[in-house]
Design an enzyme around this catalytic site. Structure first.
Site, PDB file in Angstrom:
ATOM      1  N   LYS A 221       0.870  -1.191   0.000  1.00 61.00           N
ATOM      2  CA  LYS A 221       0.000   0.000   0.000  1.00 61.00           C
ATOM      3  C   LYS A 221       0.899   1.231   0.000  1.00 61.00           C
ATOM      4  CE  LYS A 221      -0.123   2.027   3.511  1.00 61.00           C
ATOM      5  NZ  LYS A 221      -0.070   2.812   4.775  1.00 61.00           N
TER       6      LYS A 221
ATOM      7  N   PRO B 277       9.238  -5.256   3.495  1.00 66.94           N
ATOM      8  CA  PRO B 277       9.834  -5.001   4.800  1.00 66.94           C
ATOM      9  C   PRO B 277       8.746  -4.833   5.865  1.00 66.94           C
ATOM     10  CG  PRO B 277      10.087  -3.087   3.349  1.00 66.94           C
ATOM     11  CD  PRO B 277       9.486  -4.172   2.528  1.00 66.94           C
ATOM     12  N   VAL B 278       9.112  -5.104   7.099  1.00 61.16           N
ATOM     13  CA  VAL B 278       8.149  -5.089   8.212  1.00 61.16           C
ATOM     14  C   VAL B 278       8.194  -3.713   8.893  1.00 61.16           C
ATOM     15  CG1 VAL B 278       7.661  -6.173  10.438  1.00 61.16           C
ATOM     16  CG2 VAL B 278       8.401  -7.569   8.498  1.00 61.16           C
TER      17      VAL B 278
ATOM     18  N   GLY C 115       5.476   1.235   6.672  1.00 61.55           N
ATOM     19  CA  GLY C 115       4.622   2.286   6.109  1.00 61.55           C
ATOM     20  C   GLY C 115       3.994   1.931   4.776  1.00 61.55           C
TER      21      GLY C 115
ATOM     22  N   GLY D 279       1.634  -5.635   7.152  1.00 66.38           N
ATOM     23  CA  GLY D 279       0.766  -6.403   8.056  1.00 66.38           C
ATOM     24  C   GLY D 279      -0.705  -6.232   7.700  1.00 66.38           C
TER      25      GLY D 279
ATOM     26  N   ASP E 171      -5.558   0.468   8.561  1.00 68.54           N
ATOM     27  CA  ASP E 171      -5.277   0.352   7.126  1.00 68.54           C
ATOM     28  C   ASP E 171      -5.832  -0.934   6.500  1.00 68.54           C
ATOM     29  OD1 ASP E 171      -3.972   2.721   6.641  1.00 68.54           O
ATOM     30  OD2 ASP E 171      -1.964   1.900   6.995  1.00 68.54           O
TER      31      ASP E 171
END
Ligand code: C5P
Length: 289
Positions: free
Chosen positions: A11, A97-98, A101, A105, A139
């Protein structure tokens, strides 16, 4: 029943204005959200009981495959809401990547809901599903929608975006996780007016011009916490044909916007030559099917 596989696309907040704050501490936003053609995948296979396997290049940075992973939370919440047993083996392949932004997740949770709705052949009402998604994270509803969307409230008010032109993105992350609450807490300054994008830009250059009239109101706070974000923006701005460089969400991932695919491939290669340890990918901005 065959395993069901669903993409969890990254996103990207093309802009993000913080317009207010609710009494419970959540911030009100005005954002234009799009999805990039790079993401995690969620596969759900039939099984008695519920389990999760996590693999993929960025899996090592997720420290828990345990009960509090958002994928398992999504599965249990859907089962409870639909009155079915939570029976599935879920495989989450992490490429994003965790804490970055770009909704990793949230996109995983949304993809899990989609995959399990198909696997369990349940059909929750649209409003039930929306509320369930929102309970998993602000989100998650926009990720469940999966198409360019104007997002308001804390992420619960979603409206169709105007038609967007073909465009390509380069996503850059210094592989430093950033906590969303920490960034909201560090944000200074007043609230900004909403400035939703309503007209359809003719091309990527016009989209960039519209975006330049807006901003990411979390960028300064995130840059103060992770100075590498400033370097990522500089690196993007120094690539050929970059129309706009900006941070997504609460960071630390930044994106560059381009009118053509070739430029993104050059840009990604150039950035990785400077920062070989960083995560950097070129991807199309996805348009609705
Ligand atoms: O909903 P989510 O779990 O993604 O949010 C994480 C945290 O980020 C919230 O607890 C809140 O501190 C902050 N947040 C916010 N306003 C939003 C979204 C998130 O303040 N619109």
């Amino acid at each position: 029943m065959h395993p069901i596989r669903v993409d969890a696309w990254a996103k990207v907040n093309l802009f993000l204005h913080v317009t207010g704050k609710r009494p419970d501490g959540y911030h009100l936003l005005d954002s234009l959200v799009v999805f990039a053609g790079i993401g995690d995948t969620v596969e759900a296979a039939p099984q008695q009981g519920l389990s999760l396997t996590i693999d993929g290049p960025t899996a090592p940075s997720l420290d828990d495959a345990e009960g509090d992973n958002i994928v398992l939370k999504a599965a249990r919440a859907l089962a409870a809401r639909c009155g079915v047993e939570a029976n599935a083996h879920i495989t989450l392949t992490k490429r994003l990547p965790v804490a970055a932004g770009i909704g990793g997740g949230s996109a995983d949770a949304a993809a899990t809901l989609r995959a399990l709705i198909a696997l369990w052949q349940v059909s929750p009402a649209a409003d039930t599903l929306h509320q369930l998604a929102l309970s998993l994270g602000a989100d998650v509803p926009v990720c469940l929608r999966g198409v360019p969307t104007r997002m308001f409230g804390i992420g619960e008010r979603l409206e169709a975006a105007p038609a967007l032109p073909p465009a390509w993105l380069v996503l850059v992350n210094p592989r430093i996780g950033l906590s969303t609450p920490a960034v909201f807490k560090a944000r200074q300054g007043c609230f900004r007016d909403a400035l939703p994008l309503t007209a359809a830009p003719a091309d990527a250059a016009q989209l960039a011009a519209e975006l330049r009239r807006r901003d990411n109101d979390l960028s300064a706070a995130a840059q103060s916490l992770v100075p590498e974000i400033t370097q990522a923006l500089d690196l993007l701005n120094n690539t050929r044909n970059c129309l706009l460089a900006r941070m997504s969400g609460s960071g630390a991932t930044c994106f560059g916007l381009y009118a053509d695919q070739n430029s993104t491939e050059h840009a990604a290669a150039q950035i990785l030559a400077h920062r070989p340890a960083w995560w950097c990918h070129a991807a199309p901005m996805l348009s609705p099917p």
